[in-house]
Design an enzyme around this catalytic site. Structure first.
Site, PDB file in Angstrom:
ATOM      1  N   HIS A  20       0.835  -1.202   0.000  1.00  0.00           N
ATOM      2  CA  HIS A  20       0.000   0.000   0.000  1.00  0.00           C
ATOM      3  C   HIS A  20       0.873   1.257   0.000  1.00  0.00           C
ATOM      4  O   HIS A  20       2.111   1.176  -0.058  1.00  0.00           O
ATOM      5  CB  HIS A  20      -1.004  -0.023   1.157  1.00  0.00           C
ATOM      6  CG  HIS A  20      -0.387  -0.075   2.531  1.00  0.00           C
ATOM      7  ND1 HIS A  20       0.529   0.851   2.978  1.00  0.00           N
ATOM      8  CD2 HIS A  20      -0.565  -0.947   3.558  1.00  0.00           C
ATOM      9  CE1 HIS A  20       0.872   0.559   4.216  1.00  0.00           C
ATOM     10  NE2 HIS A  20       0.231  -0.538   4.592  1.00  0.00           N
ATOM     11  N   HIS A  23       4.048   1.489   2.272  1.00  0.00           N
ATOM     12  CA  HIS A  23       5.219   0.746   1.785  1.00  0.00           C
ATOM     13  C   HIS A  23       5.871   1.520   0.638  1.00  0.00           C
ATOM     14  O   HIS A  23       7.095   1.597   0.535  1.00  0.00           O
ATOM     15  CB  HIS A  23       4.819  -0.647   1.278  1.00  0.00           C
ATOM     16  CG  HIS A  23       4.055  -1.460   2.284  1.00  0.00           C
ATOM     17  ND1 HIS A  23       2.823  -2.002   2.024  1.00  0.00           N
ATOM     18  CD2 HIS A  23       4.347  -1.804   3.565  1.00  0.00           C
ATOM     19  CE1 HIS A  23       2.393  -2.659   3.091  1.00  0.00           C
ATOM     20  NE2 HIS A  23       3.295  -2.549   4.041  1.00  0.00           N
ATOM     21  N   CYS A 128       0.484 -11.203  22.918  1.00  0.00           N
ATOM     22  CA  CYS A 128      -0.473 -10.786  21.887  1.00  0.00           C
ATOM     23  C   CYS A 128      -0.152 -11.563  20.622  1.00  0.00           C
ATOM     24  O   CYS A 128       0.955 -11.439  20.084  1.00  0.00           O
ATOM     25  CB  CYS A 128      -0.397  -9.282  21.628  1.00  0.00           C
ATOM     26  SG  CYS A 128      -1.367  -8.825  20.167  1.00  0.00           S
ATOM     27  N   CYS A 131       0.648  -9.338  17.501  1.00  0.00           N
ATOM     28  CA  CYS A 131       1.998  -8.747  17.447  1.00  0.00           C
ATOM     29  C   CYS A 131       3.087  -9.812  17.512  1.00  0.00           C
ATOM     30  O   CYS A 131       4.259  -9.502  17.303  1.00  0.00           O
ATOM     31  CB  CYS A 131       2.240  -7.794  18.612  1.00  0.00           C
ATOM     32  SG  CYS A 131       1.099  -6.449  18.700  1.00  0.00           S
ATOM     33  N   CYS A 145      -3.828  -4.736  24.067  1.00  0.00           N
ATOM     34  CA  CYS A 145      -2.687  -4.461  23.180  1.00  0.00           C
ATOM     35  C   CYS A 145      -2.896  -3.106  22.500  1.00  0.00           C
ATOM     36  O   CYS A 145      -3.959  -2.867  21.926  1.00  0.00           O
ATOM     37  CB  CYS A 145      -2.600  -5.563  22.129  1.00  0.00           C
ATOM     38  SG  CYS A 145      -1.625  -5.069  20.701  1.00  0.00           S
ATOM     39  N   HIS A 148      -3.592  -3.800  18.631  1.00  0.00           N
ATOM     40  CA  HIS A 148      -4.710  -4.616  18.177  1.00  0.00           C
ATOM     41  C   HIS A 148      -5.998  -4.419  18.964  1.00  0.00           C
ATOM     42  O   HIS A 148      -7.066  -4.872  18.539  1.00  0.00           O
ATOM     43  CB  HIS A 148      -4.319  -6.104  18.185  1.00  0.00           C
ATOM     44  CG  HIS A 148      -3.257  -6.415  17.166  1.00  0.00           C
ATOM     45  ND1 HIS A 148      -1.923  -6.294  17.429  1.00  0.00           N
ATOM     46  CD2 HIS A 148      -3.364  -6.771  15.866  1.00  0.00           C
ATOM     47  CE1 HIS A 148      -1.239  -6.603  16.344  1.00  0.00           C
ATOM     48  NE2 HIS A 148      -2.079  -6.890  15.384  1.00  0.00           N
ATOM     49  N   LYS A 297      -6.318   6.629   9.802  1.00  0.00           N
ATOM     50  CA  LYS A 297      -5.324   5.583   9.632  1.00  0.00           C
ATOM     51  C   LYS A 297      -5.829   4.631   8.545  1.00  0.00           C
ATOM     52  O   LYS A 297      -7.026   4.344   8.494  1.00  0.00           O
ATOM     53  CB  LYS A 297      -5.210   4.842  10.980  1.00  0.00           C
ATOM     54  CG  LYS A 297      -4.028   3.960  11.094  1.00  0.00           C
ATOM     55  CD  LYS A 297      -3.893   3.427  12.504  1.00  0.00           C
ATOM     56  CE  LYS A 297      -2.871   2.303  12.438  1.00  0.00           C
ATOM     57  NZ  LYS A 297      -2.682   1.608  13.653  1.00  0.00           N
ATOM     58  N   LYS A 300      -8.600  -1.643   6.421  1.00  0.00           N
ATOM     59  CA  LYS A 300      -9.512  -2.337   5.507  1.00  0.00           C
ATOM     60  C   LYS A 300     -10.951  -1.995   5.832  1.00  0.00           C
ATOM     61  O   LYS A 300     -11.774  -1.808   4.952  1.00  0.00           O
ATOM     62  CB  LYS A 300      -9.311  -3.846   5.645  1.00  0.00           C
ATOM     63  CG  LYS A 300      -8.272  -4.379   4.694  1.00  0.00           C
ATOM     64  CD  LYS A 300      -8.404  -5.886   4.629  1.00  0.00           C
ATOM     65  CE  LYS A 300      -7.191  -6.472   3.902  1.00  0.00           C
ATOM     66  NZ  LYS A 300      -6.947  -7.858   4.281  1.00  0.00           N
TER      67      LYS A 300
HETATM   68  N1  MSP Z   1       8.249  -7.038   8.643  1.00  0.00           N
HETATM   69  C1  MSP Z   1       8.381  -5.907   9.478  1.00  0.00           C
HETATM   70  C2  MSP Z   1       9.666  -5.189   9.219  1.00  0.00           C
HETATM   71  C3  MSP Z   1      10.908  -5.995   9.398  1.00  0.00           C
HETATM   72  S1  MSP Z   1      12.328  -5.115   8.995  1.00  0.00           S
HETATM   73  C4  MSP Z   1      13.570  -6.032   9.495  1.00  0.00           C
HETATM   74  C5  MSP Z   1       7.218  -4.946   9.255  1.00  0.00           C
HETATM   75  N2  MSP Z   1       6.588  -5.046   8.082  1.00  0.00           N
HETATM   76  S2  MSP Z   1       5.350  -4.123   7.613  1.00  0.00           S
HETATM   77  O1  MSP Z   1       4.862  -4.689   6.381  1.00  0.00           O
HETATM   78  O2  MSP Z   1       4.422  -3.970   8.663  1.00  0.00           O
HETATM   79  O3  MSP Z   1       5.997  -2.766   7.251  1.00  0.00           O
HETATM   80  C6  MSP Z   1       6.092  -1.718   8.154  1.00  0.00           C
HETATM   81  C7  MSP Z   1       6.664  -0.552   7.414  1.00  0.00           C
HETATM   82  O4  MSP Z   1       5.840  -0.231   6.282  1.00  0.00           O
HETATM   83  C8  MSP Z   1       6.739   0.749   8.190  1.00  0.00           C
HETATM   84  O5  MSP Z   1       7.818   0.821   9.057  1.00  0.00           O
HETATM   85  C9  MSP Z   1       6.823   1.719   7.046  1.00  0.00           C
HETATM   86  O6  MSP Z   1       8.077   1.638   6.461  1.00  0.00           O
HETATM   87  C10 MSP Z   1       5.791   1.173   6.091  1.00  0.00           C
HETATM   88  N3  MSP Z   1       4.451   1.638   6.440  1.00  0.00           N
HETATM   89  C11 MSP Z   1       3.378   0.867   6.741  1.00  0.00           C
HETATM   90  N4  MSP Z   1       2.299   1.679   6.935  1.00  0.00           N
HETATM   91  C12 MSP Z   1       2.660   2.959   6.784  1.00  0.00           C
HETATM   92  C13 MSP Z   1       1.969   4.184   6.759  1.00  0.00           C
HETATM   93  N5  MSP Z   1       0.675   4.275   6.982  1.00  0.00           N
HETATM   94  N6  MSP Z   1       2.664   5.293   6.482  1.00  0.00           N
HETATM   95  C14 MSP Z   1       4.001   5.259   6.184  1.00  0.00           C
HETATM   96  N7  MSP Z   1       4.669   4.124   6.181  1.00  0.00           N
HETATM   97  C15 MSP Z   1       4.086   2.959   6.626  1.00  0.00           C
HETATM   98  O7  MSP Z   1       6.964  -4.134  10.109  1.00  0.00           O
END
Ligand code: MSP
Length: 639
Positions: A20, A23, A128, A131, A145, A148, A297, A300
């Site tokens: 999304h 990412h 949790c 998490c 949590c 969650h 935020k 879904k």
């Molecule tokens: N798998 C772990 C990371 C392991 S790194 C060794 C994880 N994955 S995640 O899919 O949840 O990705 C989290 C990351 O996605 C955030 O730290 C950020 O980089 C990005 N984002 C997810 N949602 C976001 C927003 N709403 N806004 C900006 N970035 C965000 O955590």
């Protein structure tokens, strides 16, 4: 001396949902930082990937009735396919299910276990499942949590623990003595304040009776590795720890990019894991805020999870990248709505940069068809030169980008663009063109503008690589090998060639029309004006109608109705005062081809000379400019 190389990483994303906007932001930010460092003449390595073990994945796979392996292959591919679309220049895509990664996790675990920092103990705690971690009472919100909103379950198990507490003082000292270790400042403070409380040891195993989708501990077959201990190791396994040349070259120069949700694993577990394993500590952690969508935020259930592919399809890749970098203050949260992105694209890209580019090239092509002549040029004339503001822009850009302040880096370039637009208005090249004795000044002014555009084209490279190269092609530039100009070559004033013509500018950024309000459409009344008296064909042939392109527009002072237009009629440029200010803003009209009554007697409106009239359809309330149905040469007679 050769500059230090740099290693950039994004988090490896969980494959429990498709990619999304969030990412996309982190990955684009890391891409921009990598490209910037390449401009700063450094060798770089850029890593992204997917995190594929753990409870969450098993649950997601079960929901789709597939095996975890099939499931992770499918979702990981969505990430792998997205990055080329967004022009991400990663050198590697790592997956934690790769055998090479698994081997390194085992090595690191064994090393820490051998040194005595991993111990076996029984533990009862609040767990949790969302998490995949234990919580302490004080971390919960109303007993639930914080992520969650569910009550954690009491679990009693024997597990392996990592002695993090032993390294607490070392970590505090490391953070305090390395000012750039965690940036921006607010997140450094957050970690330091967390470290004021005694650090608990980290449970780094899960019994196979509860979870099998993970890396088996090298010293106990009955357990798999906690997903974070596995995932963080990707940053060194990808480089081929411990012996590969890649690892030796790029570790520990890592600049990790993450959002605020995962600063604890990155700011606490990871440096301590490295320290305990006897590996150098990474250089820096760059933490950004969260994107909300339409004020909430992403979730879904609200239905506001934003797909980067859809946004790109609608607005284009470079505009999307620019918007993300310009709009979010790195470190703070930002809000994504269709209105904000459209406004940014129309005002910063279509209007400020796009119009500047088309104005300067149109005038250069018109007034210097054969190119600039060396004899006429004094580009460094202190009264006319844009060299000094360009230097200021480059310096501000360099500083901001090196500190990951992408919003300030882009703002510095746009300040310079604004200044160039004003320079055109005050220098009035079209007026200089009327007087042959002012030819050297005309060429110098246009040459400075072309040089300014060159600087802009170089500086936008990390954020908008495609637009940068499109501009450079039109400007007749040939960037050195990897396709961009190094920072310290940008300032060499005078790289635009003389004696050669330039190609026509293409439209860099089409304006995005905001869909009209449906209600307005319904209430619009039919418009039926009475027809005028008949005329003969001879009468009509007296009117000299021509095509012309609006190259500049501005409001007429103290008038609500009038716009002052500069219209290019091919052989000449006319100033025309048009009563269309209620229907058109200067930004929406520049670049349009219109029909002009070219032999209308000169008149004065609100003290301004008008040399003709542009034709518009409609009533006083709703005027619509008319023009040819496709671009015709300017000055073409209309019969
Ligand atoms: N798998 C772990 C990371 C392991 S790194 C060794 C994880 N994955 S995640 O899919 O949840 O990705 C989290 C990351 O996605 C955030 O730290 C950020 O980089 C990005 N984002 C997810 N949602 C976001 C927003 N709403 N806004 C900006 N970035 C965000 O955590």
């Amino acid at each position: 001396m050769k500059k230090k190389p740099r290693f950039f990483t994004t988090p490896i994303y969980y494959v429990n949902a498709k990619p999304h906007l969030g990412h996309a932001y982190t990955t684009i930010a890391a891409d921009v930082a990598t490209r910037f460092m390449q401009m700063d003449s450094r060798d770089t390595y850029f890593l992204t990937g997917t995190d594929e073990h753990g409870d969450k994945i098993v649950q997601a796979a079960e929901k789709q009735d597939t095996s975890p392996k099939e499931y992770v292959d499918k979702i990981s591919k969505l990430f792998q396919d997205l990055w080329p679309v967004l022009n991400i220049s990663n050198d590697q895509f790592i997956r934690t299910t790769n055998p090479d990664h698994i081997r390194v996790v085992e090595q690191v675990l064994s090393k820490i276990h051998d040194s005595g920092d991993i111990y076996f103990s029984s533990y009862e705690g609040l767990y949790c499942f969302g998490c995949e971690r234990f919580y302490q009472e004080r971390e919960l919100v109303d007993g639930k949590c914080p992520d969650h909103g569910t009550e954690p379950e009491v679990i009693r198990e024997s597990n392996y623990f990592f002695r993090m507490s032993k390294y607490q003082d070392w970590l505090i000292d490391h953070i305090q003595t390395h000012p750039d270790f965690i940036r921006p400042e607010q997140y450094k403070k957050e970690i330091l304040s967390f470290l004021k409380e005694p650090l608990e040891d980290l449970c780094i195993s899960r019994p196979k009776t509860r979870l099998t989708w993970g890396i088996t501990l090298p010293f106990d077959e009955d357990y798999v590795t906690y997903v974070w201990f596995d995932a963080l190791v990707n940053y060194i396994s990808a480089l081929g720890y411990p012996d590969s040349d890649l690892f030796k070259k790029f570790w520990p120069t890592a600049r990790h990019f993450v959002a605020k949700d995962i600063i604890k694993p990155h700011g606490i577990y990871w440096p301590i894991m490295l320290k305990a394993a006897g590996i150098d500590i990474y250089d820096g952690l760059n933490v950004h805020g969260f994107w909300n969508v339409r004020g909430s935020k992403m979730s879904k259930s609200i239905g506001n999870v934003t797909d980067p592919l859809e946004v790109t399809r609608e607005f284009g890749v470079d505009p999307f990248r620019y918007f993300l970098m310009r709009e979010m203050v790195f470190g703070k949260d930002a809000n994504f709505t269709e209105d904000v992105i459209v406004t940014r694209i129309n005002s910063d890209l279509a209007n400020d940069l796009g119009n500047l580019f088309s104005r300067v090239l149109t005038m250069t092509n018109r007034y210097c068809k054969q190119g600039f002549s060396k004899e006429n040029l004094t580009p460094r004339d202190p009264d006319l030169s844009l060299e000094s503001p360009a230097r200021t822009a480059i310096e501000a850009f360099r500083q901001a980008m090196a500190n990951c302040e992408f919003h300030n880096g882009t703002a510095a370039v746009w300040t310079f663009i604004g200044l160039m637009n004003k320079y055109i208005d005050t220098r009035e090249p079209w007026a200089l063109a009327k007087d042959e004795t002012r030819r050297p000044m005309l060429e110098t002014v246009l040459y400075n503008l072309m040089e300014g555009l060159r600087v802009v084209s170089c500086l936008i490279y990390p954020v908008m690589p495609e637009t940068s190269s499109k501009m450079q092609e039109t400007l007749g530039l040939e960037p050195p090998d990897p396709g961009f100009y190094p920072l310290d070559q940008i300032m060499d004033w005078g790289q635009i060639k003389t004696g050669l013509g330039f190609s026509k500018p293409s439209i860099l950024f089409p304006r995005i029309e905001i869909k009209p309000d449906k209600k307005e459409k319904k209430t619009a009344k039919p418009f039926k004006p009475a027809l005028k008296d008949e005329i003969t064909i001879e009468d009509f042939s007296k009117i000299d109608l021509r095509t012309g392109t609006v190259i500049q527009a501005e409001p007429v002072e103290k008038s609500e109705k009038l716009l002052k237009l500069l219209v290019d009629l091919g052989a000449e440029t006319r100033q025309i005062i048009a009563g269309i200010a209620k229907n058109y803003t200067p930004e929406t009209i520049v670049g349009k081809q219109v029909l002009v009554v070219a032999n209308l007697k000169e008149a004065k409106l609100m003290g301004q000379v008008s040399q003709g009239m542009v034709l518009a359809a409609g009533s006083k309330k709703e005027l619509i400019l008319t023009g040819p149905d496709k671009k015709a040469p300017d000055g073409c007679p209309v019969k």
